[in-house]
Scaffold this motif. Structure first.
Motif, PDB file in Angstrom:
ATOM      1  N   LEU A 159       0.844  -1.128   0.246  1.00 21.93           N
ATOM      2  CA  LEU A 159      -0.175  -0.040  -0.079  1.00 21.93           C
ATOM      3  C   LEU A 159       1.083   1.392  -0.094  1.00 21.93           C
ATOM      4  O   LEU A 159       1.710   1.675   0.915  1.00 21.93           O
ATOM      5  CB  LEU A 159      -0.932  -0.132   1.136  1.00 21.93           C
ATOM      6  CG  LEU A 159      -1.684  -0.994   1.477  1.00 21.93           C
ATOM      7  CD1 LEU A 159      -2.530  -1.296   2.648  1.00 21.93           C
ATOM      8  CD2 LEU A 159      -2.699  -1.616   0.157  1.00 21.93           C
ATOM      9  N   ASP A 160       0.854   2.078  -1.077  1.00 20.67           N
ATOM     10  CA  ASP A 160       2.035   3.085  -1.394  1.00 20.67           C
ATOM     11  C   ASP A 160       1.423   4.261  -1.478  1.00 20.67           C
ATOM     12  O   ASP A 160       1.165   5.087  -2.438  1.00 20.67           O
ATOM     13  CB  ASP A 160       2.768   2.586  -2.666  1.00 20.67           C
ATOM     14  CG  ASP A 160       4.024   3.330  -2.692  1.00 20.67           C
ATOM     15  OD1 ASP A 160       4.486   3.910  -1.859  1.00 20.67           O
ATOM     16  OD2 ASP A 160       4.646   3.391  -3.912  1.00 20.67           O
ATOM     17  N   ARG A 161       0.951   4.751  -0.201  1.00 20.76           N
ATOM     18  CA  ARG A 161       0.481   6.160  -0.094  1.00 20.76           C
ATOM     19  C   ARG A 161       0.977   6.836   1.282  1.00 20.76           C
ATOM     20  O   ARG A 161       0.193   7.091   2.133  1.00 20.76           O
ATOM     21  CB  ARG A 161      -1.062   6.256  -0.162  1.00 20.76           C
ATOM     22  CG  ARG A 161      -1.441   7.617  -0.533  1.00 20.76           C
ATOM     23  CD  ARG A 161      -3.066   7.593  -0.467  1.00 20.76           C
ATOM     24  NE  ARG A 161      -3.651   9.046  -0.626  1.00 20.76           N
ATOM     25  CZ  ARG A 161      -4.873   9.221  -0.464  1.00 20.76           C
ATOM     26  NH1 ARG A 161      -5.684   8.410   0.104  1.00 20.76           N
ATOM     27  NH2 ARG A 161      -5.367  10.483  -0.927  1.00 20.76           N
ATOM     28  N   PRO A 162       2.092   6.736   1.407  1.00 21.00           N
ATOM     29  CA  PRO A 162       2.740   7.015   2.518  1.00 21.00           C
ATOM     30  C   PRO A 162       2.275   8.415   3.404  1.00 21.00           C
ATOM     31  O   PRO A 162       2.299   8.524   4.631  1.00 21.00           O
ATOM     32  CB  PRO A 162       4.508   6.692   2.821  1.00 21.00           C
ATOM     33  CG  PRO A 162       4.367   6.977   1.157  1.00 21.00           C
ATOM     34  CD  PRO A 162       3.420   6.430   0.538  1.00 21.00           C
ATOM     35  N   ASP A 163       2.274   9.471   2.518  1.00 22.27           N
ATOM     36  CA  ASP A 163       1.980  10.625   3.088  1.00 22.27           C
ATOM     37  C   ASP A 163       0.577  10.712   3.598  1.00 22.27           C
ATOM     38  O   ASP A 163       0.201  11.818   4.512  1.00 22.27           O
ATOM     39  CB  ASP A 163       2.183  11.783   1.730  1.00 22.27           C
ATOM     40  CG  ASP A 163       1.048  11.456   0.753  1.00 22.27           C
ATOM     41  OD1 ASP A 163       1.005  10.464   0.351  1.00 22.27           O
ATOM     42  OD2 ASP A 163       0.720  12.414   0.070  1.00 22.27           O
ATOM     43  N   GLN A 164      -0.300   9.706   3.290  1.00 19.13           N
ATOM     44  CA  GLN A 164      -1.801   9.752   3.740  1.00 19.13           C
ATOM     45  C   GLN A 164      -1.962   8.443   4.832  1.00 19.13           C
ATOM     46  O   GLN A 164      -2.862   8.012   4.787  1.00 19.13           O
ATOM     47  CB  GLN A 164      -2.574   9.786   2.804  1.00 19.13           C
ATOM     48  CG  GLN A 164      -2.731  11.033   1.966  1.00 19.13           C
ATOM     49  CD  GLN A 164      -3.229  12.376   2.810  1.00 19.13           C
ATOM     50  OE1 GLN A 164      -4.004  12.081   3.591  1.00 19.13           O
ATOM     51  NE2 GLN A 164      -2.448  13.329   2.472  1.00 19.13           N
ATOM     52  N   ARG A 165      -0.751   8.040   5.105  1.00 18.45           N
ATOM     53  CA  ARG A 165      -0.628   6.855   6.086  1.00 18.45           C
ATOM     54  C   ARG A 165      -1.177   5.550   5.271  1.00 18.45           C
ATOM     55  O   ARG A 165      -2.002   4.855   5.881  1.00 18.45           O
ATOM     56  CB  ARG A 165      -1.393   6.933   7.369  1.00 18.45           C
ATOM     57  CG  ARG A 165      -0.532   7.963   8.157  1.00 18.45           C
ATOM     58  CD  ARG A 165      -0.683   8.081   9.886  1.00 18.45           C
ATOM     59  NE  ARG A 165      -2.147   7.944   9.988  1.00 18.45           N
ATOM     60  CZ  ARG A 165      -2.639   7.463  11.305  1.00 18.45           C
ATOM     61  NH1 ARG A 165      -1.749   7.232  12.057  1.00 18.45           N
ATOM     62  NH2 ARG A 165      -3.909   7.689  11.432  1.00 18.45           N
ATOM     63  N   ASN A 166      -1.210   5.484   4.157  1.00 16.83           N
ATOM     64  CA  ASN A 166      -2.129   4.700   3.126  1.00 16.83           C
ATOM     65  C   ASN A 166      -3.240   4.516   3.371  1.00 16.83           C
ATOM     66  O   ASN A 166      -3.765   3.187   3.055  1.00 16.83           O
ATOM     67  CB  ASN A 166      -0.928   3.290   3.502  1.00 16.83           C
ATOM     68  CG  ASN A 166       0.357   3.251   3.276  1.00 16.83           C
ATOM     69  OD1 ASN A 166       0.919   3.885   2.400  1.00 16.83           O
ATOM     70  ND2 ASN A 166       1.288   2.921   4.202  1.00 16.83           N
ATOM     71  N   ALA A 167      -4.097   5.618   3.558  1.00 14.05           N
ATOM     72  CA  ALA A 167      -5.362   5.545   3.500  1.00 14.05           C
ATOM     73  C   ALA A 167      -5.826   5.096   2.404  1.00 14.05           C
ATOM     74  O   ALA A 167      -5.733   5.525   1.173  1.00 14.05           O
ATOM     75  CB  ALA A 167      -6.232   6.789   4.026  1.00 14.05           C
ATOM     76  N   TYR A 176       2.071 -11.226   0.720  1.00 15.47           N
ATOM     77  CA  TYR A 176       2.720 -10.564   1.928  1.00 15.47           C
ATOM     78  C   TYR A 176       1.962  -9.056   1.656  1.00 15.47           C
ATOM     79  O   TYR A 176       2.305  -8.515   0.692  1.00 15.47           O
ATOM     80  CB  TYR A 176       3.954 -10.698   1.900  1.00 15.47           C
ATOM     81  CG  TYR A 176       4.566  -9.630   2.954  1.00 15.47           C
ATOM     82  CD1 TYR A 176       4.040  -9.892   4.197  1.00 15.47           C
ATOM     83  CD2 TYR A 176       5.348  -8.571   2.784  1.00 15.47           C
ATOM     84  CE1 TYR A 176       4.750  -9.304   5.527  1.00 15.47           C
ATOM     85  CE2 TYR A 176       5.920  -7.871   3.903  1.00 15.47           C
ATOM     86  CZ  TYR A 176       5.555  -8.170   5.017  1.00 15.47           C
ATOM     87  OH  TYR A 176       6.012  -7.468   6.079  1.00 15.47           O
ATOM     88  N   LEU A 177       1.020  -8.607   2.579  1.00 18.43           N
ATOM     89  CA  LEU A 177       0.549  -7.339   2.452  1.00 18.43           C
ATOM     90  C   LEU A 177       1.209  -6.501   3.550  1.00 18.43           C
ATOM     91  O   LEU A 177       1.334  -6.794   4.473  1.00 18.43           O
ATOM     92  CB  LEU A 177      -0.996  -7.276   2.774  1.00 18.43           C
ATOM     93  CG  LEU A 177      -1.856  -6.266   2.884  1.00 18.43           C
ATOM     94  CD1 LEU A 177      -1.904  -5.671   1.426  1.00 18.43           C
ATOM     95  CD2 LEU A 177      -3.058  -6.368   3.278  1.00 18.43           C
ATOM     96  N   HIS A 178       1.605  -5.176   3.224  1.00 20.03           N
ATOM     97  CA  HIS A 178       2.067  -4.327   4.072  1.00 20.03           C
ATOM     98  C   HIS A 178       1.969  -2.969   3.659  1.00 20.03           C
ATOM     99  O   HIS A 178       1.495  -2.705   2.459  1.00 20.03           O
ATOM    100  CB  HIS A 178       3.617  -4.697   4.164  1.00 20.03           C
ATOM    101  CG  HIS A 178       4.472  -4.335   3.104  1.00 20.03           C
ATOM    102  ND1 HIS A 178       5.585  -3.538   3.452  1.00 20.03           N
ATOM    103  CD2 HIS A 178       4.622  -4.390   1.848  1.00 20.03           C
ATOM    104  CE1 HIS A 178       6.316  -3.289   2.148  1.00 20.03           C
ATOM    105  NE2 HIS A 178       5.586  -4.003   1.244  1.00 20.03           N
ATOM    106  N   GLY A 179       2.501  -2.083   4.414  1.00 20.29           N
ATOM    107  CA  GLY A 179       2.394  -0.489   3.960  1.00 20.29           C
ATOM    108  C   GLY A 179       3.742   0.065   3.944  1.00 20.29           C
ATOM    109  O   GLY A 179       4.623  -0.138   4.389  1.00 20.29           O
ATOM    110  N   ALA A 180       3.642   0.951   3.006  1.00 19.93           N
ATOM    111  CA  ALA A 180       4.890   1.871   2.657  1.00 19.93           C
ATOM    112  C   ALA A 180       4.966   3.012   3.971  1.00 19.93           C
ATOM    113  O   ALA A 180       3.939   3.408   4.385  1.00 19.93           O
ATOM    114  CB  ALA A 180       4.952   2.550   1.530  1.00 19.93           C
ATOM    115  N   GLY A 181       6.141   3.236   4.061  1.00 20.26           N
ATOM    116  CA  GLY A 181       6.458   4.377   5.219  1.00 20.26           C
ATOM    117  C   GLY A 181       6.284   4.002   6.608  1.00 20.26           C
ATOM    118  O   GLY A 181       6.652   2.797   7.025  1.00 20.26           O
ATOM    119  N   GLU A 182       5.610   4.642   7.575  1.00 22.77           N
ATOM    120  CA  GLU A 182       5.591   4.674   8.699  1.00 22.77           C
ATOM    121  C   GLU A 182       4.270   3.811   9.301  1.00 22.77           C
ATOM    122  O   GLU A 182       4.061   4.086  10.676  1.00 22.77           O
ATOM    123  CB  GLU A 182       5.597   6.034   9.493  1.00 22.77           C
ATOM    124  CG  GLU A 182       7.267   6.482   9.358  1.00 22.77           C
ATOM    125  CD  GLU A 182       7.468   7.641  10.007  1.00 22.77           C
ATOM    126  OE1 GLU A 182       6.423   8.320  10.752  1.00 22.77           O
ATOM    127  OE2 GLU A 182       8.439   8.288  10.013  1.00 22.77           O
TER     128      GLU A 182
END
Length: 224
Positions: free
Chosen positions: A15-23, A45-51
């Motif tokens: 999930l690659d929208r790190p500036d919106q916390r991958n909303a 494998y499901l994960h998010g980009a950024g923090e």
């Protein structure tokens, strides 16, 4: 919004929208659904980009929904969670940072939820006068039991990784969640798929046992 890569029997969905916390917007949900349907690997494998893992639904879009479009949006999120749950292989959620609302609900659709020590999870919808409607009200009590499900959903409180582990909301805590996906990719893919199907079977016990016998025989025939 959703990036995909494949290596060593693992399809990674980021999930690659790190500036919106991958909303997730409805467009992103459709992309994620398509990525799941296109995958053929034995492990997702499901994960998010950024923090963050995923902040759930994009509230800007949610606030603009009318009654009809809100129902359509909920149905789309439910389809994605079901696609994860019914995938023909193992699905691992790597939860690093925040998982909120719909992010928790997508994780609930995965077979194994792996948190880092920095992960936090919450069903915060009640604080906004809403609730997550991507299948969470059905899956959360199945995973943690009715009592803890009510606690999590009605309070909207944030759980740290250790509390989530104690409740059974996550399966493991590790600094490297992807290592769990790699572990699963190293086992026999046919046996993995059969075991997932058998464990998720909700038929009566007698039917499950009969299906278990046949599945064992079928696997055994492949090893002869």
């Amino acid at each position: 919004m959703v990036q995909t890569t494949s290596s060593d029997g693992i399809r990674t969905l980021t999930l690659d929208r790190p500036d919106q916390r991958n909303a997730l917007t409805s467009a992103a949900l459709r992309d994620l659904e398509a990525a799941i349907e296109a995958a053929t690997e034995s492990v997702l494998y499901l994960h998010g980009a950024g923090e963050a893992f995923c902040a759930g639904a994009d509230l800007t879009e949610v606030k603009a929904l009318d009654s009809e479009s809100a129902e359509t949006f909920a149905a789309l999120g439910q389809r994605v969670a079901h696609a994860l749950e019914s995938y023909d292989g193992a699905v691992v959620a790597g939860i690093d940072g925040a998982a909120r609302g719909g992010g928790v609900e997508l994780a609930l659709g995965c077979d194994i939820r792996v948190a880092t020590p920095d992960a936090t999870l919450a069903e915060t919808g009640v604080k906004l006068g809403l609730f997550g409607a991507w299948g969470g009200t059905a899956r959360l009590p199945e995973v943690v039991g009715t009592g803890d499900a009510l606690d999590i959903a009605l309070s909207g409180r944030t759980l740290d990784a250790k509390t989530a582990l104690r409740m059974g909301l996550v399966s493991r805590i590790t600094t490297e969640p992807r290592a769990v996906a790699e572990e699963l990719a190293g086992v026999d893919g046919d046996a993995l798929r059969v075991l997932k199907t058998r464990i998720r079977d909700d038929a009566d016990k007698e039917t499950q046992e009969r299906r278990e016998q046949q599945a064992f025989a079928d696997l055994n025939a492949k090893t002869e």
